[in-house]
Motif scaffolding. Structure first.
Motif, PDB file in Angstrom:
ATOM      1  N   CYS A 269       0.935  -1.193   0.236  1.00 42.52           N
ATOM      2  CA  CYS A 269      -0.068   0.117   0.074  1.00 42.52           C
ATOM      3  C   CYS A 269       0.986   1.161   0.010  1.00 42.52           C
ATOM      4  O   CYS A 269       0.998   2.040   1.072  1.00 42.52           O
TER       5      CYS A 269
ATOM      6  N   VAL B 145       5.261  -9.897   1.399  1.00 44.24           N
ATOM      7  CA  VAL B 145       4.735 -10.823   0.645  1.00 44.24           C
ATOM      8  C   VAL B 145       5.808 -11.879   0.225  1.00 44.24           C
ATOM      9  O   VAL B 145       5.183 -13.004  -0.396  1.00 44.24           O
TER      10      VAL B 145
ATOM     11  N   THR C 195      -0.347  -4.151  -5.080  1.00 46.84           N
ATOM     12  CA  THR C 195       0.378  -3.327  -5.690  1.00 46.84           C
ATOM     13  C   THR C 195       1.606  -2.985  -5.124  1.00 46.84           C
ATOM     14  O   THR C 195       2.425  -2.084  -5.288  1.00 46.84           O
ATOM     15  N   VAL C 196       2.144  -4.103  -4.853  1.00 47.82           N
ATOM     16  CA  VAL C 196       3.370  -4.268  -4.257  1.00 47.82           C
ATOM     17  C   VAL C 196       4.657  -3.831  -5.541  1.00 47.82           C
ATOM     18  O   VAL C 196       4.246  -4.303  -6.724  1.00 47.82           O
ATOM     19  N   SER C 197       5.604  -3.064  -5.400  1.00 49.20           N
ATOM     20  CA  SER C 197       6.746  -2.634  -6.088  1.00 49.20           C
ATOM     21  C   SER C 197       8.009  -3.250  -5.733  1.00 49.20           C
ATOM     22  O   SER C 197       8.278  -3.223  -4.384  1.00 49.20           O
TER      23      SER C 197
ATOM     24  N   TYR D 276       7.449  -9.994  -7.228  1.00 52.65           N
ATOM     25  CA  TYR D 276       6.411 -10.386  -8.134  1.00 52.65           C
ATOM     26  C   TYR D 276       5.785 -11.824  -8.317  1.00 52.65           C
ATOM     27  O   TYR D 276       4.699 -12.279  -8.039  1.00 52.65           O
TER      28      TYR D 276
ATOM     29  N   SER E  89       0.454  -5.216 -13.245  1.00 57.35           N
ATOM     30  CA  SER E  89       1.589  -5.530 -13.987  1.00 57.35           C
ATOM     31  C   SER E  89       1.889  -4.293 -14.803  1.00 57.35           C
ATOM     32  O   SER E  89       1.643  -3.006 -14.330  1.00 57.35           O
TER      33      SER E  89
HETATM   34  N1  LIG Z   1       5.581   3.384 -11.285  1.00 55.03           N
HETATM   35  C1  LIG Z   1       5.305   3.202 -12.402  1.00 55.03           C
HETATM   36  O1  LIG Z   1       5.621   3.884 -13.418  1.00 55.03           O
HETATM   37  C2  LIG Z   1       4.557   1.857 -12.829  1.00 55.03           C
HETATM   38  C3  LIG Z   1       4.408   1.402 -13.983  1.00 55.03           C
HETATM   39  C4  LIG Z   1       3.670   0.195 -14.214  1.00 55.03           C
HETATM   40  C5  LIG Z   1       3.266  -0.681 -13.121  1.00 55.03           C
HETATM   41  N2  LIG Z   1       3.643  -0.169 -11.942  1.00 55.03           N
HETATM   42  C6  LIG Z   1       3.037  -1.182 -10.692  1.00 55.03           C
HETATM   43  O2  LIG Z   1       2.354  -0.328 -10.028  1.00 55.03           O
HETATM   44  C7  LIG Z   1       2.084  -0.735  -8.668  1.00 55.03           C
HETATM   45  C8  LIG Z   1       2.369   0.368  -7.759  1.00 55.03           C
HETATM   46  O3  LIG Z   1       3.351   1.197  -7.944  1.00 55.03           O
HETATM   47  P1  LIG Z   1       3.889   2.101  -6.633  1.00 55.03           P
HETATM   48  O4  LIG Z   1       4.293   3.361  -7.507  1.00 55.03           O
HETATM   49  O5  LIG Z   1       2.674   2.518  -6.098  1.00 55.03           O
HETATM   50  O6  LIG Z   1       4.782   1.505  -5.874  1.00 55.03           O
HETATM   51  P2  LIG Z   1       5.185   2.115  -4.509  1.00 55.03           P
HETATM   52  O7  LIG Z   1       5.127   3.541  -4.142  1.00 55.03           O
HETATM   53  O8  LIG Z   1       6.826   1.646  -4.635  1.00 55.03           O
HETATM   54  O9  LIG Z   1       4.652   1.270  -3.471  1.00 55.03           O
HETATM   55  C9  LIG Z   1       4.762  -0.114  -3.202  1.00 55.03           C
HETATM   56  C10 LIG Z   1       4.466  -0.593  -1.798  1.00 55.03           C
HETATM   57  O10 LIG Z   1       5.070  -1.738  -1.592  1.00 55.03           O
HETATM   58  C11 LIG Z   1       5.509  -2.105  -0.383  1.00 55.03           C
HETATM   59  N3  LIG Z   1       6.364  -3.205  -0.517  1.00 55.03           N
HETATM   60  C12 LIG Z   1       7.668  -3.548  -1.310  1.00 55.03           C
HETATM   61  N4  LIG Z   1       7.913  -4.943  -1.108  1.00 55.03           N
HETATM   62  C13 LIG Z   1       7.080  -5.340  -0.366  1.00 55.03           C
HETATM   63  C14 LIG Z   1       7.012  -6.687   0.226  1.00 55.03           C
HETATM   64  N5  LIG Z   1       8.065  -7.477  -0.100  1.00 55.03           N
HETATM   65  N6  LIG Z   1       5.795  -7.026   0.862  1.00 55.03           N
HETATM   66  C15 LIG Z   1       5.000  -6.310   1.107  1.00 55.03           C
HETATM   67  N7  LIG Z   1       5.200  -4.775   0.763  1.00 55.03           N
HETATM   68  C16 LIG Z   1       6.207  -4.521   0.083  1.00 55.03           C
HETATM   69  C17 LIG Z   1       6.345  -0.855  -0.072  1.00 55.03           C
HETATM   70  O11 LIG Z   1       6.275  -0.461   1.260  1.00 55.03           O
HETATM   71  P3  LIG Z   1       7.633  -0.951   2.172  1.00 55.03           P
HETATM   72  O12 LIG Z   1       8.936  -0.814   1.582  1.00 55.03           O
HETATM   73  O13 LIG Z   1       7.397  -0.336   3.564  1.00 55.03           O
HETATM   74  O14 LIG Z   1       7.300  -2.709   2.283  1.00 55.03           O
HETATM   75  C18 LIG Z   1       5.428   0.355  -0.624  1.00 55.03           C
HETATM   76  O15 LIG Z   1       4.634   0.821   0.392  1.00 55.03           O
HETATM   77  C19 LIG Z   1       3.444  -1.606  -8.584  1.00 55.03           C
HETATM   78  O16 LIG Z   1       2.763  -2.963  -8.627  1.00 55.03           O
HETATM   79  C20 LIG Z   1       4.455  -1.355  -9.719  1.00 55.03           C
HETATM   80  O17 LIG Z   1       5.036  -2.357 -10.018  1.00 55.03           O
HETATM   81  C21 LIG Z   1       4.384   0.998 -11.824  1.00 55.03           C
END
Ligand SMILES: NC(=O)c1ccc[n+]([C@@H]2O[C@H](COP(=O)([O-])OP(=O)(O)OC[C@H]3O[C@@H](n4cnc5c(N)ncnc54)[C@H](OP(=O)(O)O)[C@@H]3O)[C@@H](O)[C@H]2O)c1
Length: 305
Positions: free
Chosen positions: A8, A51, A70-72, A85, A108
């Motif tokens: 989240c 995860v 929405t893990v990244s 992933y 994705s």
């Molecule tokens: N950014 C882009 O342009 C883009 C493009 C296409 C798709 N996406 C996808 O869109 C989604 C949302 O992206 P976003 O920008 O919102 O990502 P984000 O801000 O990096 O948020 C991801 C969250 O996942 C948590 N996290 C990371 N590893 C984890 C784990 N092993 N277990 C549980 N939680 C975990 C992180 O918090 P903690 O570090 O505290 O765990 C963070 O709060 C992702 O799936 C990403 O791959 C992004």
């Protein structure tokens, strides 16, 4: 609905806030409690868990209706992609199968489309990315489609374009810092979406999407890199960035795709983006930046991140 958002973060919190406003009960899971206050203030109930640890996934709350992943991997390499992933999704499928979940949505990426001919791609186009990280995303998608097909988990997939919004937008920030470069003749297509439109797309997909289906989440208008810079120049008067040098250009060329991604299938579900193109989206971001940080003025060098 009782909703769990795993990972989240940037998108997940925007989705959670939206669902809380709609009267849903929302849990938001991250690895650390550092962001718990931010989630709580948005009305999201913070949970900690990883995860990649099956034991954590087995201890998720009961009676969930919607689950969103929405893990990244935070821009990691193939090892992180595999862990977060692919293996993370395997753990989730195992933990959530046969628990009465109504919808599971996974974000994705449009990077799974490896096309380089500049044409339009929809969800039926081949997803054959050139790089290993892209292939791991495809493998993750296949795990979910297989789980949906066998009735284990009603999973659907959003292939999300490059996300921008408050504090985000890599190319825009490079432009503002005076560090952006034009790749080749700048004709490469960029596919983008505002963070709030990813949140609304997930909401629509949870409400109306079909298990086993893939939906592209991108705005209405892919833009070439040069036209994006031209528009930024028309707004901020900082000129068109210089061309990247040959070494950088050659390095980038290997993994670079060139395609226009259509959102028609998601629109057919009833989704309408608040920011149909980068123009509305970035105009809004620039207005907010000017209000919060008056340094974003034409011709001035402003650090946005
Ligand atoms: N950014 C882009 O342009 C883009 C493009 C296409 C798709 N996406 C996808 O869109 C989604 C949302 O992206 P976003 O920008 O919102 O990502 P984000 O801000 O990096 O948020 C991801 C969250 O996942 C948590 N996290 C990371 N590893 C984890 C784990 N092993 N277990 C549980 N939680 C975990 C992180 O918090 P903690 O570090 O505290 O765990 C963070 O709060 C992702 O799936 C990403 O791959 C992004």
């Amino acid at each position: 609905m009782r909703v769990l958002i795993i990972g989240c973060g940037y998108v997940g919190t925007a989705l959670g806030e939206r669902l809380v406003r709609g009267g849903h009960t929302v849990f938001g899971l991250r690895r650390s409690i550092a962001g718990a206050a931010e989630l709580s203030s948005a009305g999201i109930q913070p949970l900690t868990g990883d995860v990649t640890r099956p034991a954590d996934m087995a201890a998720l709350p009961d009676s969930l209706d919607w689950v969103v992943n929405t893990v990244s991997s935070s821009r990691g390499g193939a090892t992180e992609y595999r862990d977060v992933y692919l293996e993370g999704t395997r753990s989730l499928i195992a933990a959530l199968s046969s628990r009465g979940i109504r919808r599971f949505a996974y974000t994705s990426s449009t990077s799974v489309y490896g096309q380089t001919d500049g044409g339009w791609v929809d969800e039926s186009a081949p997803a054959m990315p050139a790089g290993e990280t892209g292939r791991l995303l495809v493998e993750t998608e296949q795990q979910l489609l297989s789980a949906a097909g066998s009735g284990r988990l009603p999973a659907l997939i959003l292939r999300v374009a490059g996300i921008y919004g408050p504090g985000r937008g890599h190319l825009f920030q490079q432009y503002v810092r005076g560090e952006a470069c034009l790749n080749g003749d700048g004709s490469r297509w960029l596919n983008m979406i505002h963070r709030d439109d990813v949140a609304s797309a997930l909401h629509v997909a949870l409400e109306s999407g079909h298990p086993g289906e893939i939906y592209n989440a991108t705005d209405d208008e892919p833009v070439s890199q040069i036209d994006f810079f031209r528009w930024l120049d028309s707004q901020l008067k900082r000129g068109i960035p210089p061309a990247a040098d040959e070494i950088e250009r050659a390095g980038r060329k290997r993994g670079v795709t060139h395609k226009r991604v259509t959102n028609q299938k998601l629109r057919a579900l009833g989704w309408r983006p608040t920011f149909p193109t980068f123009r509305e989206g970035y105009a809004s971001e620039m207005r907010l930046e000017k209000e919060n940080r008056p340094g974003l003025k034409p011709g001035r060098s402003t650090q946005l991140d």
